[in-house]
Design a protein around this motif. Structure first.
Motif, PDB file in Angstrom:
ATOM      1  N   UNK A  91     -28.478  29.580 -63.690  1.00 18.54           N
ATOM      2  CA  UNK A  91     -27.777  30.594 -63.825  1.00 18.54           C
ATOM      3  C   UNK A  91     -28.657  31.732 -64.614  1.00 18.54           C
ATOM      4  N   UNK A  92     -27.780  33.059 -64.517  1.00 20.96           N
ATOM      5  CA  UNK A  92     -28.523  34.083 -65.225  1.00 20.96           C
ATOM      6  C   UNK A  92     -27.755  34.882 -66.089  1.00 20.96           C
ATOM      7  N   UNK A  93     -28.163  35.894 -66.941  1.00 17.65           N
ATOM      8  CA  UNK A  93     -27.366  36.708 -67.597  1.00 17.65           C
ATOM      9  C   UNK A  93     -27.209  38.032 -66.619  1.00 17.65           C
ATOM     10  N   UNK A  94     -26.191  38.942 -66.896  1.00 18.92           N
ATOM     11  CA  UNK A  94     -25.838  40.000 -66.181  1.00 18.92           C
ATOM     12  C   UNK A  94     -25.985  39.785 -64.649  1.00 18.92           C
ATOM     13  N   UNK A 137     -21.992  18.144 -60.461  1.00 17.26           N
ATOM     14  CA  UNK A 137     -23.217  17.695 -59.856  1.00 17.26           C
ATOM     15  C   UNK A 137     -23.178  15.974 -60.373  1.00 17.26           C
ATOM     16  N   UNK A 138     -22.794  15.656 -61.693  1.00 11.41           N
ATOM     17  CA  UNK A 138     -22.849  14.524 -62.229  1.00 11.41           C
ATOM     18  C   UNK A 138     -21.747  13.704 -61.444  1.00 11.41           C
ATOM     19  N   UNK A 139     -20.769  14.212 -61.153  1.00  7.21           N
ATOM     20  CA  UNK A 139     -19.523  13.700 -60.576  1.00  7.21           C
ATOM     21  C   UNK A 139     -19.944  13.319 -58.862  1.00  7.21           C
ATOM     22  N   UNK A 140     -20.522  14.268 -58.381  1.00  2.67           N
ATOM     23  CA  UNK A 140     -20.793  14.148 -56.856  1.00  2.67           C
ATOM     24  C   UNK A 140     -22.057  13.503 -56.502  1.00  2.67           C
ATOM     25  N   UNK A 141     -23.098  13.214 -57.184  1.00  5.43           N
ATOM     26  CA  UNK A 141     -24.385  12.983 -56.954  1.00  5.43           C
ATOM     27  C   UNK A 141     -24.465  11.212 -56.929  1.00  5.43           C
ATOM     28  N   UNK A 142     -25.406  10.758 -56.471  1.00  7.79           N
ATOM     29  CA  UNK A 142     -25.369   9.188 -56.721  1.00  7.79           C
ATOM     30  C   UNK A 142     -26.254   8.904 -57.924  1.00  7.79           C
ATOM     31  N   UNK A 143     -25.696   7.759 -58.413  1.00  2.53           N
ATOM     32  CA  UNK A 143     -26.173   7.188 -59.674  1.00  2.53           C
ATOM     33  C   UNK A 143     -28.024   7.302 -59.707  1.00  2.53           C
ATOM     34  N   UNK A 144     -28.493   7.799 -60.870  1.00  4.90           N
ATOM     35  CA  UNK A 144     -29.991   7.399 -60.828  1.00  4.90           C
ATOM     36  C   UNK A 144     -30.826   8.849 -60.727  1.00  4.90           C
ATOM     37  N   UNK A 145     -30.150   9.769 -59.961  1.00 11.16           N
ATOM     38  CA  UNK A 145     -31.048  11.066 -59.850  1.00 11.16           C
ATOM     39  C   UNK A 145     -30.518  11.892 -60.951  1.00 11.16           C
ATOM     40  N   UNK A 146     -31.389  12.808 -61.346  1.00  8.34           N
ATOM     41  CA  UNK A 146     -31.655  13.647 -62.588  1.00  8.34           C
ATOM     42  C   UNK A 146     -30.717  15.055 -62.453  1.00  8.34           C
ATOM     43  N   UNK A 147     -30.036  15.409 -63.333  1.00 10.42           N
ATOM     44  CA  UNK A 147     -29.641  16.777 -63.265  1.00 10.42           C
ATOM     45  C   UNK A 147     -29.963  17.482 -64.421  1.00 10.42           C
ATOM     46  N   UNK A 148     -30.095  18.917 -64.596  1.00  4.80           N
ATOM     47  CA  UNK A 148     -30.023  19.727 -65.579  1.00  4.80           C
ATOM     48  C   UNK A 148     -29.535  21.142 -65.447  1.00  4.80           C
ATOM     49  N   UNK A 149     -29.549  22.067 -66.570  1.00  3.04           N
ATOM     50  CA  UNK A 149     -29.115  23.276 -66.200  1.00  3.04           C
ATOM     51  C   UNK A 149     -29.790  24.187 -67.118  1.00  3.04           C
ATOM     52  N   UNK A 150     -29.996  25.317 -66.655  1.00  2.18           N
ATOM     53  CA  UNK A 150     -30.664  26.483 -67.357  1.00  2.18           C
ATOM     54  C   UNK A 150     -30.222  27.884 -67.430  1.00  2.18           C
ATOM     55  N   UNK A 151     -30.251  28.624 -68.358  1.00  2.00           N
ATOM     56  CA  UNK A 151     -29.783  30.182 -68.154  1.00  2.00           C
ATOM     57  C   UNK A 151     -30.815  30.964 -68.459  1.00  2.00           C
ATOM     58  N   UNK A 152     -31.221  32.009 -67.425  1.00  2.54           N
ATOM     59  CA  UNK A 152     -32.389  32.890 -67.424  1.00  2.54           C
ATOM     60  C   UNK A 152     -31.787  34.091 -67.928  1.00  2.54           C
ATOM     61  N   UNK A 153     -32.431  34.644 -69.163  1.00  5.02           N
ATOM     62  CA  UNK A 153     -31.939  35.950 -69.673  1.00  5.02           C
ATOM     63  C   UNK A 153     -32.793  36.790 -69.205  1.00  5.02           C
ATOM     64  N   UNK A 154     -32.054  37.932 -68.002  1.00  5.31           N
ATOM     65  CA  UNK A 154     -32.844  38.856 -67.754  1.00  5.31           C
ATOM     66  C   UNK A 154     -33.310  39.980 -68.677  1.00  5.31           C
ATOM     67  N   UNK A 155     -32.826  39.992 -69.638  1.00  4.52           N
ATOM     68  CA  UNK A 155     -33.326  41.110 -70.584  1.00  4.52           C
ATOM     69  C   UNK A 155     -34.786  40.607 -71.559  1.00  4.52           C
ATOM     70  N   UNK A 156     -35.044  39.278 -71.652  1.00  5.93           N
ATOM     71  CA  UNK A 156     -36.043  38.653 -72.371  1.00  5.93           C
ATOM     72  C   UNK A 156     -37.130  37.911 -71.311  1.00  5.93           C
ATOM     73  N   UNK A 157     -36.566  37.754 -70.116  1.00  9.20           N
ATOM     74  CA  UNK A 157     -37.277  36.885 -69.133  1.00  9.20           C
ATOM     75  C   UNK A 157     -37.410  35.466 -69.566  1.00  9.20           C
ATOM     76  N   UNK A 158     -37.024  35.029 -70.519  1.00  5.73           N
ATOM     77  CA  UNK A 158     -36.903  33.547 -70.958  1.00  5.73           C
ATOM     78  C   UNK A 158     -35.663  32.790 -70.311  1.00  5.73           C
ATOM     79  N   UNK A 159     -35.986  31.466 -70.142  1.00  4.60           N
ATOM     80  CA  UNK A 159     -34.631  30.658 -69.833  1.00  4.60           C
ATOM     81  C   UNK A 159     -34.699  29.844 -71.085  1.00  4.60           C
TER      82      UNK A 159
END
Length: 170
Positions: A91-94, A137-159
């Motif tokens: 996801x991202x800011x703004x 995703x954790x509730x709907x995907x099969x066991x064993x796969x990996x999930x993660x989540x990031x937020x991109x900051x449009x002001x700094x360009x960093x996640x």
């Protein structure tokens, strides 16, 4: 100077791309023109499958798309080992999706939830929204796969990593 020989050479590399991503990564991100997940995360062409929708949200339609993609992988390869699969939410800011809070019926229809359940989607807070979507995703995907989540900051360009890379448990 980039001449036609160089362009033909580059095209030959492009033509060699395979249907299957080389990294077993799928990124779910926003359709916003400032936040192409491949550019934001430095992904090379062919390295990941990228699903883009309004807000980069994990909706029932996103889950159906992931299921269809898994069937393509299964048909082509017999299916990857679950430990090789990583689904990342970005996801991202703004984000323009926050403006849709003024249109709850439209947003509820998009998320396929009753309008009264929209607060649980955390539409106006990208950090909370990442947590919500990774939990889906954790509730709907099969066991064993990996999930993660990031937020991109449009002001700094960093996640920022909001939900570290973790295996879905049974």
């Amino acid at each position: 100077m980039i001449d036609t020989d160089e362009l033909a050479k580059r095209n030959a590399g492009f033509a060699d791309l395979k249907l299957m991503p080389s990294g077993s990564l799928t990124v779910m991100g926003c359709v916003g023109p400032r936040v192409d997940p491949s550019d934001v995360l430095g992904l090379k062409l062919g390295e990941a499958a990228v699903i883009r929708n309004v807000g980069g949200r994990v909706t029932p339609a996103t889950l159906r798309t992931l299921e269809m993609l898994s069937k393509v992988v299964q048909a082509r390869t017999g299916g990857p080992r679950p430990g090789d699969v990583h689904h990342a939410v970005l996801h991202h800011t703004d984000c323009g999706i926050t403006d849709l809070a003024a249109f709850p019926e439209l947003l509820a229809d998009y998320c396929e939830v009753p309008a009264g359940d929209l607060d649980a989607k955390a539409v106006t807070d990208p950090v909370a929204a990442v947590r919500v979507d990774v939990e889906i995703l954790k509730q709907k995907l099969p066991a064993g796969v990996f999930v993660s989540g990031l937020v991109y900051d449009v002001a700094t360009g960093l996640s920022d990593v909001v939900v570290p890379h973790a295996r879905v448990e049974a």
